[in-house]
Each structure stands twice: as structure tokens, then as C-alpha cells.
Design a protein around this motif. Structure first.
Motif, PDB file in Angstrom:
ATOM      1  N   ARG A 280       0.832  -1.208   0.000  1.00  0.00           N
ATOM      2  CA  ARG A 280       0.000   0.000   0.000  1.00  0.00           C
ATOM      3  C   ARG A 280       0.869   1.262   0.000  1.00  0.00           C
ATOM      4  NH1 ARG A 280      -4.350   1.825  -2.176  1.00  0.00           N
ATOM      5  NH2 ARG A 280      -5.091   3.694  -1.148  1.00  0.00           N
TER       6      ARG A 280
ATOM      7  N   ILE B 143       1.998   1.914  -3.445  1.00  0.00           N
ATOM      8  CA  ILE B 143       0.893   2.439  -4.255  1.00  0.00           C
ATOM      9  C   ILE B 143       0.659   3.913  -3.926  1.00  0.00           C
ATOM     10  CG2 ILE B 143      -1.613   2.326  -4.616  1.00  0.00           C
ATOM     11  CD1 ILE B 143      -1.352  -0.738  -4.325  1.00  0.00           C
ATOM     12  N   LEU B 144       0.692   4.245  -2.634  1.00  0.00           N
ATOM     13  CA  LEU B 144       0.490   5.643  -2.221  1.00  0.00           C
ATOM     14  C   LEU B 144       1.554   6.541  -2.834  1.00  0.00           C
ATOM     15  CD1 LEU B 144      -0.487   5.306   1.553  1.00  0.00           C
ATOM     16  CD2 LEU B 144      -1.954   5.966  -0.354  1.00  0.00           C
TER      17      LEU B 144
ATOM     18  N   ALA C 185     -11.068  -2.580 -15.039  1.00  0.00           N
ATOM     19  CA  ALA C 185     -11.398  -2.036 -16.351  1.00  0.00           C
ATOM     20  C   ALA C 185     -11.667  -0.549 -16.273  1.00  0.00           C
ATOM     21  CB  ALA C 185     -12.597  -2.756 -16.922  1.00  0.00           C
TER      22      ALA C 185
ATOM     23  N   LEU D 187      -9.774  10.359 -14.605  1.00  0.00           N
ATOM     24  CA  LEU D 187     -10.264  10.026 -13.259  1.00  0.00           C
ATOM     25  C   LEU D 187      -9.182   9.316 -12.450  1.00  0.00           C
ATOM     26  CD1 LEU D 187     -13.934   8.854 -13.768  1.00  0.00           C
ATOM     27  CD2 LEU D 187     -13.161  10.473 -12.048  1.00  0.00           C
TER      28      LEU D 187
ATOM     29  N   ALA E 156      -6.431  11.643 -11.562  1.00  0.00           N
ATOM     30  CA  ALA E 156      -6.788  12.560 -10.473  1.00  0.00           C
ATOM     31  C   ALA E 156      -6.669  11.887  -9.110  1.00  0.00           C
ATOM     32  CB  ALA E 156      -8.203  13.086 -10.685  1.00  0.00           C
TER      33      ALA E 156
ATOM     34  N   HIS F 152      -4.235   9.926  -8.369  1.00  0.00           N
ATOM     35  CA  HIS F 152      -2.806   9.833  -8.062  1.00  0.00           C
ATOM     36  C   HIS F 152      -2.260  11.197  -7.638  1.00  0.00           C
ATOM     37  CE1 HIS F 152      -1.815   5.708  -9.011  1.00  0.00           C
ATOM     38  NE2 HIS F 152      -2.616   5.782 -10.054  1.00  0.00           N
TER      39      HIS F 152
ATOM     40  N   ARG G 186      -9.261  16.952  -6.681  1.00  0.00           N
ATOM     41  CA  ARG G 186      -9.401  16.875  -8.132  1.00  0.00           C
ATOM     42  C   ARG G 186     -10.250  15.667  -8.521  1.00  0.00           C
ATOM     43  NH1 ARG G 186      -7.656  18.628 -12.819  1.00  0.00           N
ATOM     44  NH2 ARG G 186      -7.268  16.832 -14.121  1.00  0.00           N
ATOM     45  N   TYR G 187      -9.970  14.559  -7.852  1.00  0.00           N
ATOM     46  CA  TYR G 187     -10.736  13.351  -8.143  1.00  0.00           C
ATOM     47  C   TYR G 187     -12.210  13.550  -7.789  1.00  0.00           C
ATOM     48  CZ  TYR G 187     -12.517   8.654  -8.141  1.00  0.00           C
ATOM     49  OH  TYR G 187     -13.286   7.560  -8.411  1.00  0.00           O
TER      50      TYR G 187
ATOM     51  N   LEU H  84     -13.919  15.772 -10.400  1.00  0.00           N
ATOM     52  CA  LEU H  84     -14.138  15.064 -11.663  1.00  0.00           C
ATOM     53  C   LEU H  84     -15.273  14.048 -11.538  1.00  0.00           C
ATOM     54  CD1 LEU H  84     -10.644  14.225 -13.215  1.00  0.00           C
ATOM     55  CD2 LEU H  84     -12.415  15.707 -14.128  1.00  0.00           C
ATOM     56  N   GLU H  85     -15.263  13.326 -10.410  1.00  0.00           N
ATOM     57  CA  GLU H  85     -16.265  12.285 -10.191  1.00  0.00           C
ATOM     58  C   GLU H  85     -17.666  12.900 -10.098  1.00  0.00           C
ATOM     59  OE1 GLU H  85     -16.173   9.153 -10.310  1.00  0.00           O
ATOM     60  OE2 GLU H  85     -18.002   8.539  -9.279  1.00  0.00           O
TER      61      GLU H  85
ATOM     62  N   ARG I  34     -18.798  14.013 -13.473  1.00  0.00           N
ATOM     63  CA  ARG I  34     -19.133  12.846 -14.285  1.00  0.00           C
ATOM     64  C   ARG I  34     -20.570  12.408 -14.009  1.00  0.00           C
ATOM     65  NH1 ARG I  34     -18.779   7.287 -14.063  1.00  0.00           N
ATOM     66  NH2 ARG I  34     -18.116   7.165 -11.912  1.00  0.00           N
TER      67      ARG I  34
ATOM     68  N   ARG J 239     -23.091  14.513 -15.705  1.00  0.00           N
ATOM     69  CA  ARG J 239     -23.256  14.215 -17.127  1.00  0.00           C
ATOM     70  C   ARG J 239     -24.269  13.096 -17.342  1.00  0.00           C
ATOM     71  NH1 ARG J 239     -17.742  13.627 -17.720  1.00  0.00           N
ATOM     72  NH2 ARG J 239     -16.792  15.670 -17.733  1.00  0.00           N
TER      73      ARG J 239
ATOM     74  N   GLU K 155     -20.264   0.072 -11.763  1.00  0.00           N
ATOM     75  CA  GLU K 155     -18.829   0.343 -11.716  1.00  0.00           C
ATOM     76  C   GLU K 155     -18.079  -0.802 -11.047  1.00  0.00           C
ATOM     77  OE1 GLU K 155     -19.801   5.010 -11.136  1.00  0.00           O
ATOM     78  OE2 GLU K 155     -18.445   4.089  -9.700  1.00  0.00           O
TER      79      GLU K 155
ATOM     80  N   TRP L 104     -14.059  -1.440 -11.814  1.00  0.00           N
ATOM     81  CA  TRP L 104     -13.547  -0.086 -11.629  1.00  0.00           C
ATOM     82  C   TRP L 104     -13.002   0.104 -10.213  1.00  0.00           C
ATOM     83  CZ3 TRP L 104     -11.749   3.861 -14.048  1.00  0.00           C
ATOM     84  CH2 TRP L 104     -11.786   5.151 -13.506  1.00  0.00           C
TER      85      TRP L 104
ATOM     86  N   GLN M 124      -9.594  -1.258  -9.851  1.00  0.00           N
ATOM     87  CA  GLN M 124      -8.594  -0.370 -10.441  1.00  0.00           C
ATOM     88  C   GLN M 124      -8.288   0.788  -9.500  1.00  0.00           C
ATOM     89  OE1 GLN M 124      -7.268  -1.160 -13.714  1.00  0.00           O
ATOM     90  NE2 GLN M 124      -5.726   0.158 -12.794  1.00  0.00           N
ATOM     91  N   LEU M 125      -9.332   1.320  -8.864  1.00  0.00           N
ATOM     92  CA  LEU M 125      -9.131   2.440  -7.940  1.00  0.00           C
ATOM     93  C   LEU M 125      -8.284   2.040  -6.743  1.00  0.00           C
ATOM     94  CD1 LEU M 125     -12.614   4.214  -7.814  1.00  0.00           C
ATOM     95  CD2 LEU M 125     -10.543   4.968  -8.988  1.00  0.00           C
TER      96      LEU M 125
ATOM     97  N   THR N  87      -4.697   2.850  -6.715  1.00  0.00           N
ATOM     98  CA  THR N  87      -4.345   4.272  -6.666  1.00  0.00           C
ATOM     99  C   THR N  87      -4.312   4.683  -5.189  1.00  0.00           C
ATOM    100  OG1 THR N  87      -6.578   5.170  -6.585  1.00  0.00           O
ATOM    101  CG2 THR N  87      -5.729   4.612  -8.761  1.00  0.00           C
ATOM    102  N   PRO N  88      -3.784   5.867  -4.913  1.00  0.00           N
ATOM    103  CA  PRO N  88      -3.739   6.306  -3.505  1.00  0.00           C
ATOM    104  C   PRO N  88      -5.126   6.633  -2.926  1.00  0.00           C
ATOM    105  CG  PRO N  88      -2.110   7.486  -4.822  1.00  0.00           C
ATOM    106  CD  PRO N  88      -3.001   6.757  -5.779  1.00  0.00           C
ATOM    107  N   LEU N  89      -6.175   6.563  -3.741  1.00  0.00           N
ATOM    108  CA  LEU N  89      -7.505   6.927  -3.245  1.00  0.00           C
ATOM    109  C   LEU N  89      -7.878   6.054  -2.043  1.00  0.00           C
ATOM    110  CD1 LEU N  89      -9.939   8.788  -4.013  1.00  0.00           C
ATOM    111  CD2 LEU N  89     -10.923   6.785  -5.120  1.00  0.00           C
ATOM    112  N   SER N  90      -8.208   6.699  -0.917  1.00  0.00           N
ATOM    113  CA  SER N  90      -8.544   5.947   0.298  1.00  0.00           C
ATOM    114  C   SER N  90     -10.032   5.651   0.325  1.00  0.00           C
ATOM    115  CB  SER N  90      -8.180   6.787   1.516  1.00  0.00           C
ATOM    116  OG  SER N  90      -8.940   7.979   1.508  1.00  0.00           O
TER     117      SER N  90
END
Lengths: 310, 247
Positions: free
Chosen positions: A70, A73-74, A86, A99, A102, A104, B4-5, B8-9, B12, B15, B79, B84, B87-88, B91-94
Motif C-alpha cells: 500500500r 501504491i500511495l 477495467a 479520473l 486525479a 494519483h 481533483r478526483y 471530476l467524479e 461525471r 453528465r 462500476e 472499476w 482499479q481504484l 491508486t492512492p484513493l482511500s
């Protein structure tokens, strides 16, 4: 030696009765391009999930760049193309990449990610309209958008035709030329052979071979010599053949023998000398496929004997 | 926090507005029907002294806001099913960042719905109230919608795609009826009224009415809604972390 990019120690994962990963030890240094090769169900995807910290090991540890997955990844040091990971079907390729970018902390620009995957022309395409190969390359763009040092790709060329596979590996070459680490799972032998500097073969959740493509191939290198003797002479032939040197293996089934030798010419001369009545002689060369089959079928019971290289 | 995320989310989800027309049409129709039914002659609600038209408007705006938030569940299930969320996870998204992104998207859509319904009530039905009371009322409903945004995320996370629809239906029907968003609770048996006090939709409507009135005990509804929000947030972040593993 630097801190390795990836380090798995005694890693195991069970789902109820099923042991998907069964005690894997694997160290991958920075700059290596490693193929994880194995049939379906060999534990490749589970190993990748564990390495990324997406699943928790039943026992053992997975470390990336010397720390918790982790943490890597961070820090944006890891990019991944996952199976089932996907893009969003209702977005365009650019929107999906934006998306993820954003999320990262220090991503590449969207255009640069598109360029690395060679799909700038697909930027405005709706994800649901992409072909299988285009989708894979869009997923590659997502994997590289954090500008990672380590890329982990789970069957990156699944659903690609020959042409897009070639283009995909071309993009990958550019990425690895910068000295980055790539670990990819595949069941295409030719891919592992031509793109990896190291092949790790998994079967039934264990590593059954680990070495350079040449070393892995040499496990069953040389040629097989098959021949038969008359029924009554099998025992005599067996004792005669025990004096034979320079062979890799000898197998006997009733009155049929199979020898594997690196120098089949010399071995055949000796065989004909020792067992003059040998008949129905066949000599066949081994391929990468034979290496793979030999390792993945016999391996579960004889792990140590087929592990090569270091 | 990955602003930022989150931005954007949320954009989205905006939309996707065409798909929200259906969740907007039902409260709109109900507002037009009940609004002209009760509102025409300008009767007032006995306890608060608010015009019935305003009471009905707040009720329907609460319902519309709730539906807009709850319907985010479908996007989330989809999602998840395409991978999805997996995939997230690379990323650093908690878990918190994910939750905030989903809640802010739902709140944006809900704010739009609530404001539209109030405007329709003003323009078409001629509802009259101080601008400050309208604003206070809209803000109150908007805050009250937060737990529903979280319920949507929870449905999206726990339900398989084929169960999302029935689960959504049960939740929104239960919330609408028990919270008194469709029919005033006064006509319900007493046991329904006591159950109503535990569901967030009751307090959502209550908070909206207090906002419209400009006075009243806003603390109780805020407390109840905050407890719902906190409990759901814990559940969702826990689930987000576990969810990444392949099934």
C-alpha cells in the motif's frame, strides 16, 4: 544490492479448502522484466493480488520496494493492469484515464499516458465501443499514468490479435528501456520467451521453475530418444543402459524406453552399442511448449528436481 | 483529500443527468397533484402554521432529493461489476476519499433536484415564502440527504447487480412511506409513527419543515441524521477495503 522491487516470502493464500498460492518465495530486482507463466488456475492472479495488497495472505508476506504494498501504491510507484480491472463503459478513454490520474498524487499528463500506450487516436472514443485489444491498451495507459517504477500486468495481451500484441510489446519495450521493472502474467509461452529476461513458472500455486528463458528451455533441452526392445530383453536392456553416461533422464515402460540427452548423436551410438536389438527408434527435439508442459504436469510432485537457475 | 478526483467524479455524475429524469418525474408529478389539491385554497398546517402548499413542497423536495441520492446506487453497482473499484484500489484513493467522492456526486444531483422542485412550486403553483426561508429549507433538505447518499453507496457496494433494483425499491418505498414523504404520518396508525422516528427520511422531512418555518428544534433531526451518517460511513469504508479482493 538495491532493495528489490518485489519480494514475496513464504506467501500463501487459501480460499476455504482451495489453496490458490502455496508458499511462494520470489525476489524481483529493479530493472528486471519477469514473466509469470502458468496454466489457468496456477495462482498467477492471486499472487498478483497479494503482491499489490488487494488480498491478504493467509500466511507469509508481500513487499514492494522494501515496504508494505500500500505504501508503494500511495507513493505512485506501482501501476497495474488487473484482470477484471477495467475502465468505465459510459466514459471516453480520456475521461477514464483522467479520473484515475486525479486519484494519483503526481500523475503524468493524460496525453503522455495516451502516447505511452500508443492510443492518442482513441482518446475521445467511448470505452464501451473499444475492441478487446484497444481496451487492453487503454488499461495500459491507466496503469502507466502514475509514472510507476514497477508495472504489474495480469495477462496484458488477452483478447489481442497478433498485430495489436506486437504494438503492445513495442510500447512496453519503451517503458522497460528506461530501466523500470515489469512483472507480467501470461499463458503465452512465446511472449514470455521473447519479452522477459526471466521466467517464473507457476503451477498449483507453487513456483516450479525460475530462470532465464534459455535456462527454462534447457530443463527439457536436448532431444528425446525413444526405442523398444523385444519383450524378453527388457531387463537385460535396463541393466545395460545403467552404464550409459551423459543423459538427463531415462524412463522405462514395459519394453519401451525414453532417454533425454543433450547430445543425442553420441547417446544414440552408445545405446546401439549397449542394446544392439533396439528398434523403432525415434528422435524428437524439445520446444518451449514441451518445457512448459513438462514443468506444469510433473511439477506438483517433484518441485525441486525441475527448478533451474537462481 | 483528493479534491481533483472528487470534482471530476461529481461532474461525471452530472453528465449522467438524463438518467435522472425518471427519479425527478415522480416527485414532480406528485408535487403538482398534491400541491394543487391542498394548496389552492391556502389552508395552513395546524402545528407549524405553514401553508399546506409549502409543507407539501418540502415533503416532495425531500422525496426528490432522497431519490436522486439513492439512485446513485445503480452507477456504483455497475462500476463495481466492471472492476472499476479494483482499479481504484491500485491508486492512492482511500476509502474515505472514495466515499466523499460518491457522496458529493450524490449531493450535487440532489441539490439540483431539490432546487428545481421548489422552483416549480413557486412558479407553477404560486407558493409564497420569504427567500431566506426557501434557502434555509433547501439547505436543510440538502443536509438531510447526506445519509441517503451513504445508503446508496452501501447498496451499491453490497448488492450484486441483479439485486440492486429490488433492494433499491424496498429501501425507497420504506423510506418514503415511513418517513411520511408521500402521505402525512398523521393519518397512520401509532405504531407506524413510532417506527418512523427511527428512519432518516422522517428526520429529513422534519429538518426541511423546520427550515421552511425558520424555527424549531433542529438539533434532534441533525443528531439522528448524523448518527445514521457515521454508522454508514464506517460500514462503507470497511467494505471498500475488503472489496478489492477478487471473488
Amino acid at each position: 544490492m538495491d532493495i528489490p522491487a518485489l519480494e514475496l516470502a513464504a506467501l500463501s493464500k487459501s480460499f476455504g479448502q482451495l489453496t490458490a498460492v502455496d508458499g511462494i518465495d520470489l525476489t524481483i530486482q529493479r530493472g528486471e522484466v519477469v514473466a509469470l507463466l502458468g496454466p489457468n488456475g496456477a495462482g498467477k492472479s492471486t499472487t498478483i493480488d497479494l503482491a499489490l495488497g488487494l488480498a491478504h495472505p493467509t500466511s507469509g508476506t508481500a513487499r514492494l520496494f522494501g515496504g508494505d504494498p500500500r505504501a508503494a501504491i500511495l507513493a505512485g510507484r506501482v501501476g497495474a493492469m488487473l484482470q477484471g480491472g477495467a475502465l468505465l463503459p459510459t466514459t471516453t478513454v480520456r475521461q477514464s484515464i483522467a479520473l484515475v490520474a486525479a486519484a494519483h498524487r503526481a500523475p503524468l499528463s493524460i496525453d503522455e499516458a495516451l502516447d505511452r500506450a500508443g492510443i492518442r487516436d482513441l482518446a475521445k472514443q467511448r470505452v464501451s465501443k473499444l475492441s478487446g485489444g484497444q481496451l487492453q491498451r487503454a488499461r495500459f495507459a491507466i496503469a502507466v499514468v502514475s509514472n510507476p517504477d514497477l508495472l504489474i500486468l495480469d495477462e496484458p495481451t488477452a483478447a489481442m490479435d497478433v498485430e495489436s500484441r506486437r504494438e503492445f510489446w513495442h510500447s512496453m519495450r519503451e517503458f522497460t528501456a528506461e530501466g523500470r521493472t515489469v512483472v507480467f502474467a501470461t499463458h503465452y509461452l512465446d511472449e514470455a520467451d521473447s519479452f522477459a529476461d526471466r521466467i517464473v513458472i507457476l503451477n498449483s500455486g507453487r513456483i516450479v521453475a525460475d530462470g532465464t528463458p534459455a535456462e527454462v528451455k534447457s530443463v527439457v533441452s536436448g532431444r528425446s530418444i525413444r526405442f523398444a526392445v523385444d519383450a524378453g530383453e527388457a531387463d537385460a536392456a535396463t541393466s545395460a543402459l545403467s552404464r550409459l553416461g551423459g543423459i538427463r533422464s531415462l524412463e522405462q515402460r514395459a519394453s519401451r524406453f525414453t532417454l533425454v540427452s543433450d547430445d543425442s548423436d553420441a547417446t544414440l551410438r552408445s545405446v546401439l552399442h549397449l542394446v544392439p536389438t533396439a528398434h523403432d527408434i525415434e528422435i524428437t527435439a524439445h520446444t518451449m511448449d514441451d518445457a512448459f508442459l513438462a514443468l506444469t504436469t510433473s511439477a506438483a510432485t517433484s518441485t525441486d528436481t525441475v527448478t533451474v537457475g537462481a | 483529500m483528493p479534491f481533483r478526483y472528487i470534482a471530476l467524479e461529481s461532474l461525471r455524475q452530472l453528465r449522467n443527468l438524463p438518467s435522472l429524469v425518471f427519479t425527478f418525474v415522480v416527485p414532480l408529478m406528485m408535487l403538482l397533484i398534491f400541491g394543487s389539491l391542498y394548496g389552492g385554497s391556502g389552508q395552513q398546517e395546524a402545528t407549524t402554521g405553514l401553508p399546506w402548499l409549502v409543507v407539501t413542497t418540502v415533503q416532495m423536495a425531500s422525496y426528490g432529493g432522497m431519490m436522486a441520492a439513492l439512485s446513485q446506487a445503480f452507477a456504483i453497482t455497475t462500476e463495481r461489476s466492471v472492476g472499476w473499484n479494483r482499479q481504484l484500489r491500485v491508486t492512492p484513493l482511500s476509502g474515505i476519499g472514495y466515499l466523499v467522492s460518491k457522496v458529493s456526486a450524490a449531493l450535487l444531483v440532489a441539490l439540483l433536484t431539490v432546487t428545481m422542485l421548489c422552483l416549480v412550486s413557486m412558479v407553477v403553483l404560486g407558493a409564497r415564502m420569504d427567500a431566506s426561508h426557501w434557502i434555509l429549507s433547501i439547505i436543510s433538505i440538502w443536509i438531510g440527504v447526506i445519509p441517503f447518499a451513504l445508503i446508496a453507496v452501501a447498496i451499491g457496494q453490497f448488492a450484486k447487480p441483479q439485486f440492486a433494483q429490488p433492494l433499491f425499491t424496498v429501501v425507497f418505498l420504506g423510506m418514503s412511506v415511513l418517513g411520511g414523504l408521500w402521505i402525512p404520518l398523521a393519518v397512520m396508525p401509532s405504531w407506524v409513527i413510532s417506527i418512523a422516528q427511527t428512519v432518516p427520511s422522517y428526520w429529513l422531512n422534519k429538518l426541511g419543515q423546520i427550515g421552511a418555518h425558520g424555527t424549531g428544534d433542529a438539533l434532534t433531526p441533525i443528531m439522528v441524521l448524523a448518527i445514521w451518517t457515521a454508522a454508514l460511513a464506517v460500514l462503507i469504508t470497511w467494505r471498500y477495503r475488503r472489496d478489492a479482493a477478487r471473488q
